[in-house]
Each structure stands twice: as structure tokens, then as C-alpha cells.
Design a protein around this motif. Structure first.
Motif, PDB file in Angstrom:
ATOM      1  N   GLU A 116       0.817  -1.226   0.000  1.00 31.90           N
ATOM      2  CA  GLU A 116       0.000   0.000   0.000  1.00 31.90           C
ATOM      3  C   GLU A 116       0.849   1.273   0.000  1.00 31.90           C
ATOM      4  N   HIS A 117       2.159   1.148   0.176  1.00 31.63           N
ATOM      5  CA  HIS A 117       3.061   2.300   0.149  1.00 31.63           C
ATOM      6  C   HIS A 117       3.592   2.599  -1.264  1.00 31.63           C
ATOM      7  N   ALA A 118       3.190   1.811  -2.236  1.00 34.08           N
ATOM      8  CA  ALA A 118       3.771   1.905  -3.578  1.00 34.08           C
ATOM      9  C   ALA A 118       3.615   3.289  -4.206  1.00 34.08           C
ATOM     10  N   GLU A 119       2.437   3.864  -4.144  1.00 39.00           N
ATOM     11  CA  GLU A 119       2.209   5.154  -4.786  1.00 39.00           C
ATOM     12  C   GLU A 119       3.091   6.244  -4.175  1.00 39.00           C
ATOM     13  N   ARG A 120       3.146   6.286  -2.868  1.00 37.68           N
ATOM     14  CA  ARG A 120       3.975   7.295  -2.184  1.00 37.68           C
ATOM     15  C   ARG A 120       5.461   7.058  -2.469  1.00 37.68           C
ATOM     16  N   ALA A 121       5.879   5.806  -2.499  1.00 37.47           N
ATOM     17  CA  ALA A 121       7.280   5.477  -2.770  1.00 37.47           C
ATOM     18  C   ALA A 121       7.673   5.905  -4.179  1.00 37.47           C
ATOM     19  N   ARG A 122       6.834   5.643  -5.147  1.00 32.75           N
ATOM     20  CA  ARG A 122       7.134   6.057  -6.530  1.00 32.75           C
ATOM     21  C   ARG A 122       7.212   7.577  -6.639  1.00 32.75           C
ATOM     22  N   ALA A 123       6.338   8.276  -5.909  1.00 33.91           N
ATOM     23  CA  ALA A 123       6.367   9.740  -5.924  1.00 33.91           C
ATOM     24  C   ALA A 123       7.684  10.259  -5.337  1.00 33.91           C
ATOM     25  N   LEU A 124       8.163   9.643  -4.257  1.00 32.13           N
ATOM     26  CA  LEU A 124       9.437  10.061  -3.659  1.00 32.13           C
ATOM     27  C   LEU A 124      10.602   9.831  -4.616  1.00 32.13           C
ATOM     28  N   LEU A 125      10.598   8.711  -5.315  1.00 28.33           N
ATOM     29  CA  LEU A 125      11.670   8.428  -6.270  1.00 28.33           C
ATOM     30  C   LEU A 125      11.629   9.404  -7.440  1.00 28.33           C
ATOM     31  N   ARG A 126      10.426   9.800  -7.883  1.00 24.81           N
ATOM     32  CA  ARG A 126      10.311  10.806  -8.951  1.00 24.81           C
ATOM     33  C   ARG A 126      10.873  12.152  -8.482  1.00 24.81           C
ATOM     34  N   GLU A 127      10.584  12.525  -7.227  1.00 24.83           N
ATOM     35  CA  GLU A 127      11.121  13.775  -6.680  1.00 24.83           C
ATOM     36  C   GLU A 127      12.643  13.733  -6.640  1.00 24.83           C
ATOM     37  N   LEU A 128      13.203  12.597  -6.287  1.00 20.34           N
ATOM     38  CA  LEU A 128      14.644  12.450  -6.223  1.00 20.34           C
ATOM     39  C   LEU A 128      15.281  12.660  -7.594  1.00 20.34           C
ATOM     40  N   GLU A 129      14.599  12.225  -8.648  1.00 26.80           N
ATOM     41  CA  GLU A 129      15.109  12.406 -10.012  1.00 26.80           C
ATOM     42  C   GLU A 129      15.130  13.875 -10.417  1.00 26.80           C
ATOM     43  N   ARG A 130      14.304  14.690  -9.782  1.00 31.44           N
ATOM     44  CA  ARG A 130      14.146  16.097 -10.178  1.00 31.44           C
ATOM     45  C   ARG A 130      14.850  17.074  -9.242  1.00 31.44           C
ATOM     46  N   LEU A 131      15.863  16.627  -8.521  1.00 29.68           N
ATOM     47  CA  LEU A 131      16.603  17.540  -7.657  1.00 29.68           C
ATOM     48  C   LEU A 131      17.248  18.633  -8.498  1.00 29.68           C
ATOM     49  N   PRO A 132      17.261  19.865  -7.996  1.00 34.92           N
ATOM     50  CA  PRO A 132      17.869  20.942  -8.787  1.00 34.92           C
ATOM     51  C   PRO A 132      19.369  20.720  -8.956  1.00 34.92           C
ATOM     52  N   GLN A 133      19.828  20.949 -10.149  1.00 36.05           N
ATOM     53  CA  GLN A 133      21.254  20.831 -10.462  1.00 36.05           C
ATOM     54  C   GLN A 133      21.799  22.235 -10.677  1.00 36.05           C
ATOM     55  N   ARG A 134      22.927  22.507 -10.076  1.00 34.20           N
ATOM     56  CA  ARG A 134      23.507  23.838 -10.149  1.00 34.20           C
ATOM     57  C   ARG A 134      24.952  23.747 -10.635  1.00 34.20           C
ATOM     58  N   GLN A 135      25.443  24.885 -11.111  1.00 37.55           N
ATOM     59  CA  GLN A 135      26.852  25.026 -11.432  1.00 37.55           C
ATOM     60  C   GLN A 135      27.261  26.400 -10.913  1.00 37.55           C
ATOM     61  N   TRP A 136      28.227  26.425 -10.004  1.00 35.62           N
ATOM     62  CA  TRP A 136      28.669  27.698  -9.426  1.00 35.62           C
ATOM     63  C   TRP A 136      30.142  27.640  -9.079  1.00 35.62           C
ATOM     64  N   PHE A 137      30.735  28.807  -8.935  1.00 36.93           N
ATOM     65  CA  PHE A 137      32.146  28.907  -8.559  1.00 36.93           C
ATOM     66  C   PHE A 137      32.227  29.351  -7.103  1.00 36.93           C
ATOM     67  N   CYS A 138      32.995  28.632  -6.324  1.00 34.95           N
ATOM     68  CA  CYS A 138      33.141  28.901  -4.904  1.00 34.95           C
ATOM     69  C   CYS A 138      33.838  30.250  -4.705  1.00 34.95           C
ATOM     70  N   PRO A 139      33.245  31.136  -3.887  1.00 29.92           N
ATOM     71  CA  PRO A 139      33.891  32.419  -3.627  1.00 29.92           C
ATOM     72  C   PRO A 139      35.145  32.273  -2.756  1.00 29.92           C
ATOM     73  N   GLY A 140      35.288  31.146  -2.069  1.00 32.80           N
ATOM     74  CA  GLY A 140      36.437  30.945  -1.191  1.00 32.80           C
ATOM     75  C   GLY A 140      37.685  30.447  -1.900  1.00 32.80           C
ATOM     76  N   CYS A 141      37.509  29.501  -2.850  1.00 33.90           N
ATOM     77  CA  CYS A 141      38.685  28.897  -3.492  1.00 33.90           C
ATOM     78  C   CYS A 141      38.582  28.848  -5.012  1.00 33.90           C
ATOM     79  N   SER A 142      37.501  29.376  -5.579  1.00 33.39           N
ATOM     80  CA  SER A 142      37.254  29.422  -7.028  1.00 33.39           C
ATOM     81  C   SER A 142      37.040  28.044  -7.655  1.00 33.39           C
ATOM     82  N   GLU A 143      36.786  27.033  -6.839  1.00 39.53           N
ATOM     83  CA  GLU A 143      36.493  25.687  -7.347  1.00 39.53           C
ATOM     84  C   GLU A 143      35.140  25.699  -8.054  1.00 39.53           C
ATOM     85  N   GLN A 144      35.039  25.003  -9.180  1.00 38.19           N
ATOM     86  CA  GLN A 144      33.756  24.861  -9.863  1.00 38.19           C
ATOM     87  C   GLN A 144      33.000  23.718  -9.205  1.00 38.19           C
TER      88      GLN A 144
END
Length: 101
Positions: free
Chosen positions: A56-84
């Protein structure tokens, strides 16, 4: 028990299982060691599987896995060491500086 999905490898399967368990959806990883049989069994039968203890947890579990696939991806340069820094990280792996806002 209900087979929820197959994972591409044991590391991803374990990550998914931990996510579900932390959300209160008891899950386990099965077939985690069948990779050693690759070549003797069909490849699709050797992948790790994620199983839910309560179907009975299947629907909620699938929704959580879909959310995990859609995590925001970023690209930034560190102000401390200039690492990408790439991916979903908000902290520099090199010096520990937080992502600028």
C-alpha cells in the motif's frame, strides 16, 4: 512485499532504500549480489531490486523516487577557493564554503 523497481547498481539501490526508509516506508534491496552472475544469467535479472514491505506504500514510494530524479542541479564557482561545483551541492567540497545566494 512488492517489487517497486530495479536499480542500475547497488549504490543507487541503497540510496533509494534509505530514502524510502527515512520517509517511513520500509524497503529492502534484493538481488544485490547477482552482478557476479552476469554473463551466466540475463543482464536484466542481475540488477538490484527495491522491494517495499507494504504494497500500500507503492504510490507514495514512486512519488518520492520521482522527486529524487528532479533535484535541482547547479553550477557555481566557490567564492572561497574558485572551485567549480556542479550538481545539487550547496557547499564546496574543497574548502567548505557555502554557495552564494
Amino acid at each position: 512485499m512488492l517489487r517497486l523497481t530495479q536499480a542500475p547498481n547497488i549504490a543507487i539501490a541503497t540510496l533509494w532504500r534509505d530514502l524510502l526508509c527515512e520517509a517511513g516506508l520500509p524497503a529492502s534491496v534484493q538481488r544485490q549480489h547477482l552482478g557476479a552472475a552476469a554473463g551466466h544469467l540475463p543482464p536484466g535479472e542481475c540488477l538490484p531490486e527495491l522491494w517495499l514491505q507494504h504494497p500500500e506504500h507503492a504510490e507514495r514510494a514512486r512519488a518520492l523516487l520521482r522527486e529524487l530524479e528532479r533535484l535541482p542541479q547547479r553550477q557555481w564557482f566557490c567564492p572561497g577557493c574558485s572551485e567549480q561545483v556542479e550538481g545539487g551541492f550547496e557547499q564546496c567540497w574543497n574548502c567548505g564554503q557555502m554557495m552564494p545566494t
